[in-house]
Design a protein around this motif. Structure first.
Motif, PDB file in Angstrom:
ATOM      1  N   GLY A 106       0.644  -1.181   0.029  1.00 27.00           N
ATOM      2  CA  GLY A 106       0.084  -0.058   0.054  1.00 27.00           C
ATOM      3  C   GLY A 106       1.066   1.303   0.016  1.00 27.00           C
ATOM      4  N   MET A 107       2.070   1.164  -0.626  1.00 26.49           N
ATOM      5  CA  MET A 107       2.935   2.223  -0.581  1.00 26.49           C
ATOM      6  C   MET A 107       3.060   2.720  -1.896  1.00 26.49           C
ATOM      7  N   GLY A 108       3.110   4.042  -2.213  1.00 26.53           N
ATOM      8  CA  GLY A 108       3.252   4.776  -3.251  1.00 26.53           C
ATOM      9  C   GLY A 108       2.214   4.731  -4.337  1.00 26.53           C
ATOM     10  N   TYR A 109       2.348   4.958  -5.604  1.00 25.45           N
ATOM     11  CA  TYR A 109       1.242   4.646  -6.525  1.00 25.45           C
ATOM     12  C   TYR A 109       1.863   4.033  -7.738  1.00 25.45           C
ATOM     13  N   PHE A 110       0.898   3.020  -8.469  1.00 24.42           N
ATOM     14  CA  PHE A 110       1.284   2.903  -9.614  1.00 24.42           C
ATOM     15  C   PHE A 110       0.856   3.822 -10.804  1.00 24.42           C
ATOM     16  N   GLU A 111       1.441   3.786 -12.043  1.00 23.46           N
ATOM     17  CA  GLU A 111       1.297   5.011 -12.854  1.00 23.46           C
ATOM     18  C   GLU A 111      -0.246   5.091 -13.253  1.00 23.46           C
ATOM     19  N   GLY A 112      -1.148   3.859 -13.474  1.00 22.72           N
ATOM     20  CA  GLY A 112      -2.461   4.059 -13.661  1.00 22.72           C
ATOM     21  C   GLY A 112      -2.764   3.184 -14.557  1.00 22.72           C
ATOM     22  N   ILE A 113      -4.135   3.093 -14.975  1.00 23.47           N
ATOM     23  CA  ILE A 113      -4.503   2.144 -16.031  1.00 23.47           C
ATOM     24  C   ILE A 113      -5.231   3.194 -17.301  1.00 23.47           C
ATOM     25  N   ARG A 114      -4.960   2.648 -18.478  1.00 21.02           N
ATOM     26  CA  ARG A 114      -5.228   3.639 -19.611  1.00 21.02           C
ATOM     27  C   ARG A 114      -6.204   2.649 -20.583  1.00 21.02           C
ATOM     28  N   PHE A 115      -7.260   3.006 -20.840  1.00 15.83           N
ATOM     29  CA  PHE A 115      -7.972   2.239 -22.011  1.00 15.83           C
ATOM     30  C   PHE A 115      -8.065   2.972 -23.206  1.00 15.83           C
ATOM     31  N   ASP A 116      -7.584   2.271 -24.187  1.00 19.49           N
ATOM     32  CA  ASP A 116      -7.479   3.134 -25.412  1.00 19.49           C
ATOM     33  C   ASP A 116      -8.366   2.250 -26.458  1.00 19.49           C
ATOM     34  N   ASN A 117      -9.360   2.945 -27.022  1.00 19.10           N
ATOM     35  CA  ASN A 117     -10.228   2.285 -28.057  1.00 19.10           C
ATOM     36  C   ASN A 117     -11.029   0.913 -27.588  1.00 19.10           C
ATOM     37  N   SER A 118     -11.241   0.666 -26.363  1.00 23.74           N
ATOM     38  CA  SER A 118     -11.872  -0.453 -25.603  1.00 23.74           C
ATOM     39  C   SER A 118     -13.056  -0.364 -25.133  1.00 23.74           C
ATOM     40  N   SER A 119     -13.971  -0.185 -26.007  1.00 20.91           N
ATOM     41  CA  SER A 119     -15.373   0.073 -25.690  1.00 20.91           C
ATOM     42  C   SER A 119     -16.048  -1.334 -25.376  1.00 20.91           C
ATOM     43  N   CYS A 124      -3.638   3.950  -7.062  1.00 24.37           N
ATOM     44  CA  CYS A 124      -3.717   4.041  -8.408  1.00 24.37           C
ATOM     45  C   CYS A 124      -3.418   5.797  -8.957  1.00 24.37           C
ATOM     46  N   GLY A 125      -2.810   6.077 -10.057  1.00 21.14           N
ATOM     47  CA  GLY A 125      -2.448   7.228 -10.718  1.00 21.14           C
ATOM     48  C   GLY A 125      -3.416   7.790 -11.606  1.00 21.14           C
ATOM     49  N   GLY A 126      -4.621   6.952 -11.575  1.00 22.76           N
ATOM     50  CA  GLY A 126      -5.504   7.351 -12.372  1.00 22.76           C
ATOM     51  C   GLY A 126      -6.251   6.316 -13.443  1.00 22.76           C
TER      52      GLY A 126
END
Length: 467
Positions: free
Chosen positions: A86-99, A111-113
């Protein structure tokens, strides 16, 4: 160190986390307690990753997870994602053309967003907290995306809970979520912060609870200051304890704003910088229909600036009015409605916490107060079915605590008749009570109630918020 990157094979296969452990050459590992993402992971365009069993995924600090294909998470009771320890943040999750992606029953923190680009996925019954802004401005950040975000709890994130770019043309459906205590950075941002809608379907913000804590953060804002158009439906929300409640900023805005409860958005307590229950700021094409809202205990009930033209009731079935204003004001003056524009405003059939036209006039700032301003037309008024008798003395502290969670006490030194009304005007409790009686609130739905108290020969109405 520069992180490595692993992409799934792109061979139209559906994978599990166990499959990735087997084929990723150490990018995805597993131990007795968890799965682990050790480097950037990409789910390729033709591939699907399905997570259908409960478990725990640790994503290392700085790692970005990109979904170009499909991600399915649907686990009972939930699947959990965080960083190791539970330390720090991972960069995040990106959905790209993933409907085609769907996330359900996910609990995620550190999470970084979540960034959505051209992705119309569904996010349902999830718990998101303690997000940074490493990957996106908002916890869920939209670019040309129309997701459904439903039944989620988003809290204690560094930026807004849900946001879209000023010209990113996104129309999310934000329904039945609890959005509270976000913008921990205490920046000048609302918890829901949206730009232009996509032109085909409206933005829908319905049945959410939006509660603030940080004094610079607002509740809900929709803006076209960078151009474009907004069509929106903002209904049945409870917005409380923010710097301001709901703001419509810019031009070319067409929104229905109805059946919202907007209470106590005054936590910065500076009437020159905020405190509006509803704020309309922009050109004449900022035209919203405002009806059936309860607006209470803000520094200003409704403020209208520049040349905005909201319709608070014109006598038609499309704009019936029936907004209720209680105890909005600052520096000893009640401000239910402040028309700071040169244009006239229609505000027929609203309840101004009085049965007197002269008193309602005192609560409305317009042409009669400053000849450079437009007139507010507010006669006829709506006489709320509960009615109200103005207190003849200060009665603050009669109900405590207020807001309450489990119970509340009415502090009077004699017995009295008590009637409790919901905001539809229905009596939900009527009883004779004793002095200083504690009343159980656990069986009541969260929201705003009106309490009519009749000790001896007097009578008055107080407001109670159950959280």
């Amino acid at each position: 160190a520069v992180l490595a990157q692993y992409s799934t094979p792109g061979n139209y296969h559906s994978y599990t986390l166990d499959d990735l452990v087997a084929i990723s050459d150490g990018a995805v590992t597993q131990d007795a307690l968890s799965y682990n993402f050790n480097e950037d992971i990409i789910i390729s365009t033709t591939d699907t990753l399905s997570i259908l069993d409960d478990g725990l995924l640790f994503i290392n600090e700085g790692v970005l997870w990109t979904i170009e294909g499909v991600l399915i998470i649907d686990v009972i009771p939930y699947f959990e994602i965080s960083t190791p320890g539970g330390m720090g943040y991972f960069e995040g999750i990106r959905f790209d053309n993933s409907s085609a992606s769907k996330i359900k029953h996910l609990m995620m923190s550190n999470c970084g967003g979540i960034k959505l680009v051209d992705s119309d996925l569904e996010i349902n019954t999830c718990w998101f907290d303690n997000f940074s802004q490493d990957n996106s401005t908002a916890a869920i950040d939209l670019f040309h995306s129309n997701p459904i975000i439903r039944n989620c709890d988003i809290s204690y994130c560094e930026g807004p809970a849900i946001g879209s770019g000023a010209n990113a043309s996104s129309s999310p459906q934000i329904i039945n979520n609890i959005i509270e205590f976000n913008v921990t950075s205490n920046g000048n941002d609302p918890q829901i912060n949206l730009g232009t809608s996509d032109g085909f379907i409206p933005i829908i913000i319905d049945s959410n609870v939006v509660v603030g804590q940080y004094e610079m953060s607002g509740g809900i804002a929709l803006s076209t200051l960078a151009g474009g158009n907004i069509n929106a439906v903002v209904t049945n929300n409870e917005v409380s304890d923010n710097r301001y409640g709901i703001a419509m900023i810019g031009s070319n805005i067409n929104a229905e704003i109805s059946h919202n409860i907007i209470i106590g958005n005054n936590i910065q307590n500076d009437p020159m910088l905020g405190g509006s229950g509803l704020n309309f700021y922009g050109g004449e094409s900022n035209q919203c229909t405002v009806s059936h809202n309860t607006i209470m205990d803000n520094l200003w009930g409704i403020t209208i600036q520049l040349n905005a033209r909201p319709n608070l009731g014109d006598g038609s079935s499309e704009s019936p009015g029936h907004n209720q204003f209680y105890d909005n004001g600052n520096e000893g003056q009640t401000y239910a409605l402040y028309n700071n524009t040169p244009g006239d405003i229609m505000a027929l059939n609203n309840f101004w916490a009085t049965t007197s036209l002269a008193e309602a006039e005192d609560y409305i700032f317009h042409k009669n107060d400053d000849l450079s301003l437009g007139e507010v037309f507010f006669d006829p008024m709506w006489i709320h079915p509960v009615g109200i008798e103005e207190p003849k003395e200060e009665r603050s502290g009669v109900i405590s605590p207020n807001p309450c969670t489990h119970s509340f006490q009415i502090e009077l030194d004699s017995g009295y008749e008590l009637s409790i009304y919901n905001l539809a005007g229905q009596v939900i409790l009527s009883d004779m009570t004793t002095e200083n009686e504690t009343i159980d609130a656990r069986s009541r739905e969260k929201g705003c109630y009106l309490l009519n108290l009749k000790p001896e020969t007097s009578s008055w109405t107080e407001q109670l918020l159950i959280q």
